[in-house]
Enzyme design. Structure first.
Site, PDB file in Angstrom:
ATOM      1  N   GLU A  91    -116.328 -78.937 -37.239  1.00  0.00           N
ATOM      2  CA  GLU A  91    -117.941 -79.431 -37.119  1.00  0.00           C
ATOM      3  C   GLU A  91    -118.639 -78.259 -37.066  1.00  0.00           C
ATOM      4  O   GLU A  91    -118.307 -77.510 -35.784  1.00  0.00           O
ATOM      5  CB  GLU A  91    -118.610 -80.717 -36.901  1.00  0.00           C
ATOM      6  CG  GLU A  91    -117.295 -82.404 -37.631  1.00  0.00           C
ATOM      7  CD  GLU A  91    -118.401 -82.179 -38.343  1.00  0.00           C
ATOM      8  OE1 GLU A  91    -119.261 -81.960 -39.443  1.00  0.00           O
ATOM      9  OE2 GLU A  91    -116.913 -83.384 -39.294  1.00  0.00           O
ATOM     10  N   THR A 141    -116.572 -69.205 -32.843  1.00  0.00           N
ATOM     11  CA  THR A 141    -117.776 -68.913 -32.987  1.00  0.00           C
ATOM     12  C   THR A 141    -118.085 -67.855 -31.634  1.00  0.00           C
ATOM     13  O   THR A 141    -118.195 -68.071 -31.116  1.00  0.00           O
ATOM     14  CB  THR A 141    -119.022 -70.093 -33.701  1.00  0.00           C
ATOM     15  OG1 THR A 141    -120.109 -69.227 -33.371  1.00  0.00           O
ATOM     16  CG2 THR A 141    -118.661 -71.208 -32.233  1.00  0.00           C
ATOM     17  N   ASP A 142    -119.399 -66.971 -31.778  1.00  0.00           N
ATOM     18  CA  ASP A 142    -120.297 -66.465 -30.624  1.00  0.00           C
ATOM     19  C   ASP A 142    -121.261 -67.325 -30.376  1.00  0.00           C
ATOM     20  O   ASP A 142    -121.107 -67.050 -28.937  1.00  0.00           O
ATOM     21  CB  ASP A 142    -120.703 -64.985 -31.382  1.00  0.00           C
ATOM     22  CG  ASP A 142    -121.873 -65.566 -32.574  1.00  0.00           C
ATOM     23  OD1 ASP A 142    -122.292 -66.832 -32.729  1.00  0.00           O
ATOM     24  OD2 ASP A 142    -122.834 -64.722 -33.470  1.00  0.00           O
ATOM     25  N   GLU A 143    -121.486 -68.492 -30.756  1.00  0.00           N
ATOM     26  CA  GLU A 143    -122.061 -69.721 -29.804  1.00  0.00           C
ATOM     27  C   GLU A 143    -121.779 -69.538 -28.597  1.00  0.00           C
ATOM     28  O   GLU A 143    -122.123 -70.275 -27.912  1.00  0.00           O
ATOM     29  CB  GLU A 143    -122.243 -70.605 -30.946  1.00  0.00           C
ATOM     30  CG  GLU A 143    -123.551 -70.355 -31.952  1.00  0.00           C
ATOM     31  CD  GLU A 143    -124.014 -70.979 -32.297  1.00  0.00           C
ATOM     32  OE1 GLU A 143    -124.821 -72.140 -31.991  1.00  0.00           O
ATOM     33  OE2 GLU A 143    -123.795 -71.055 -34.236  1.00  0.00           O
ATOM     34  N   TYR A 167    -122.552 -78.266 -30.037  1.00  0.00           N
ATOM     35  CA  TYR A 167    -121.905 -77.674 -31.685  1.00  0.00           C
ATOM     36  C   TYR A 167    -120.840 -76.492 -30.241  1.00  0.00           C
ATOM     37  O   TYR A 167    -119.768 -76.664 -30.236  1.00  0.00           O
ATOM     38  CB  TYR A 167    -122.728 -76.932 -32.302  1.00  0.00           C
ATOM     39  CG  TYR A 167    -121.478 -76.487 -32.940  1.00  0.00           C
ATOM     40  CD1 TYR A 167    -120.316 -76.396 -33.734  1.00  0.00           C
ATOM     41  CD2 TYR A 167    -122.067 -75.035 -32.633  1.00  0.00           C
ATOM     42  CE1 TYR A 167    -120.324 -75.325 -33.980  1.00  0.00           C
ATOM     43  CE2 TYR A 167    -121.133 -73.864 -34.038  1.00  0.00           C
ATOM     44  CZ  TYR A 167    -120.098 -74.249 -34.266  1.00  0.00           C
ATOM     45  OH  TYR A 167    -119.330 -72.997 -34.796  1.00  0.00           O
ATOM     46  N   LYS A 171    -117.316 -76.046 -29.728  1.00  0.00           N
ATOM     47  CA  LYS A 171    -115.942 -74.792 -29.591  1.00  0.00           C
ATOM     48  C   LYS A 171    -115.281 -74.130 -28.964  1.00  0.00           C
ATOM     49  O   LYS A 171    -114.306 -73.588 -28.420  1.00  0.00           O
ATOM     50  CB  LYS A 171    -117.247 -73.819 -30.772  1.00  0.00           C
ATOM     51  CG  LYS A 171    -117.254 -74.360 -32.150  1.00  0.00           C
ATOM     52  CD  LYS A 171    -115.609 -73.935 -33.135  1.00  0.00           C
ATOM     53  CE  LYS A 171    -115.235 -73.819 -33.485  1.00  0.00           C
ATOM     54  NZ  LYS A 171    -113.797 -73.645 -34.021  1.00  0.00           N
TER      55      LYS A 171
END
Length: 360
Positions: A91, A141-143, A167, A171
């Site tokens: 997601e 992800t870079d987040e 989110y 991750k």
């Protein structure tokens, strides 16, 4: 249907009908002789039609399955005997995670745990040569690194994690599990952290496809806050090429950052889309008149930036598309595939999936 007895073992791709996963599968079928087993729950963002010609290839099979279902994962591994698992199922929409965090933790953390457990058991069952060649590639992800200020250096592979949304926290949790399964159990894992992807077949809830779809329909183009949030943009085909390189040449236990070297403010991105549409659809110009600033979302990270020097240095990867060339290709794809946009926005394709794909 994949037949593995006389052919090389397949690659198992989770989330294969999603935006990045479908691009990766299309590349694998078009540019290699790989057998590909696509494993996807086919939720709202997973569309088999995004697989394109790969859907009809004799080297490709699509299984509808959930990574949280240990029995389904185990069956896919033990029956198909893949040489690698490429884990892209997730997601991924920040706004949805703010309103429904439990689903993100369930899919991204628990799902990754199930996949790791079943992959580890499968890996242990392999003969020595196949065990040595097996890889588990986890796409992140870079987040997970949090937010940067204007003058801060870009995220590197050693940047500390500081996720700020449900989110990115989910991750980050999945990344930590992957690292732990490598260091504790020896599973030969590879981990990548990418910047914001864009390109064909992206579900129109993300910024670029949403702006294109709304602009074509004459609807408002929502821009959060002052539009000054900065993202590094990566064309999806470049990302898929990088993943193929990491799979074949990456060192187990290592992490590779993948970025587009294209930092842009969100408002700049929207304005550039408007300019391209003005040239393509001049009768509706200027599209920038549709820009509408809306209330910022909670915890909105100010800036992301990726340092890709490691993958460039060690694996020889660099992005082939500039932001402008990639954006033009993206706009043109959406303009040429209005039926795809209509089907995913209306939910029509979900009804088609229910008629044609039974969950395993």
């Amino acid at each position: 249907m994949i037949v593995t007895n006389s052919q090389s073992p397949p690659l198992l791709v989770t989330g294969a009908a999603g935006f990045i996963g479908s691009c990766l599968v299309r590349q694998l079928i078009e540019h290699s002789d790989a057998q590909v087993l696509s494993f996807d729950a086919l939720t709202y963002a997973g569309n088999p039609l995004s697989l394109g010609a790969a859907l009809q290839s004799e080297r490709h099979q699509l299984i509808r399955g959930d990574i949280r279902d240990a029995d389904a994962v185990r069956a896919a591994l033990m029956q198909q005997r893949p040489r690698a698992v490429l884990h892209l199922a997730a997601e991924s929409h920040v706004d949805r995670s703010i309103h429904g965090p439990a689903e993100f933790v369930s899919t991204n953390v628990v799902g990754t745990l199930v996949l790791l457990q079943e992959s580890l058991a499968y890996w242990h069952s392999l003969p020595p040569a196949e065990r040595a060649a097996f890889r588990f590639l986890h796409v992140s992800t870079d987040e997970v690194f949090g937010s940067l200020d204007a003058g801060d250096p870009a995220f590197s592979e050693t940047t500390a994690y500081a996720p700020n949304s449900p989110y990115s926290a989910s991750k980050a949790g999945s990344d930590h599990l992957v690292r732990a399964w490598h260091h504790t159990y020896g599973l030969p894992t590879l981990l990548t952290n990418c910047s914001n992807n864009y390109g064909p077949c992206q579900f129109p809830e993300k910024l670029i496809p949403l702006v294109i779809a709304n602009a074509v329909a004459g609807k408002p183009l929502p821009v959060y806050g002052d539009g000054a949030n900065v993202r590094d943009w990566l064309y999806v085909d470049d990302h898929a090429r990088a993943l193929r390189l990491v799979l074949e040449r990456g060192v187990p236990g290592q992490t590779y950052n993948i970025g587009g070297n294209a930092e842009r403010r969100n408002l700049e991105v929207v304005e550039r889309i408007c300019a391209i549409l003005d040239a393509r659809r001049p009768s509706s110009a200027p599209h920038a008149r549709l820009i509408e600033f809306v209330r910022d979302r909670p915890g909105h990270d100010r800036r992301y930036a990726i340092d890709s020097r490691k993958i460039e240095r060690e694996l020889g990867w660099t992005p082939q598309e500039t932001f402008d060339s990639g954006l033009i290709k993206t706009v043109d794809w959406y303009l040429g595939n209005a039926d795809w946009v209509r089907c995913v926005q209306s939910g029509e394709y979900q009804r088609w999936i229910e008629r044609n794909y039974t969950a395993r």
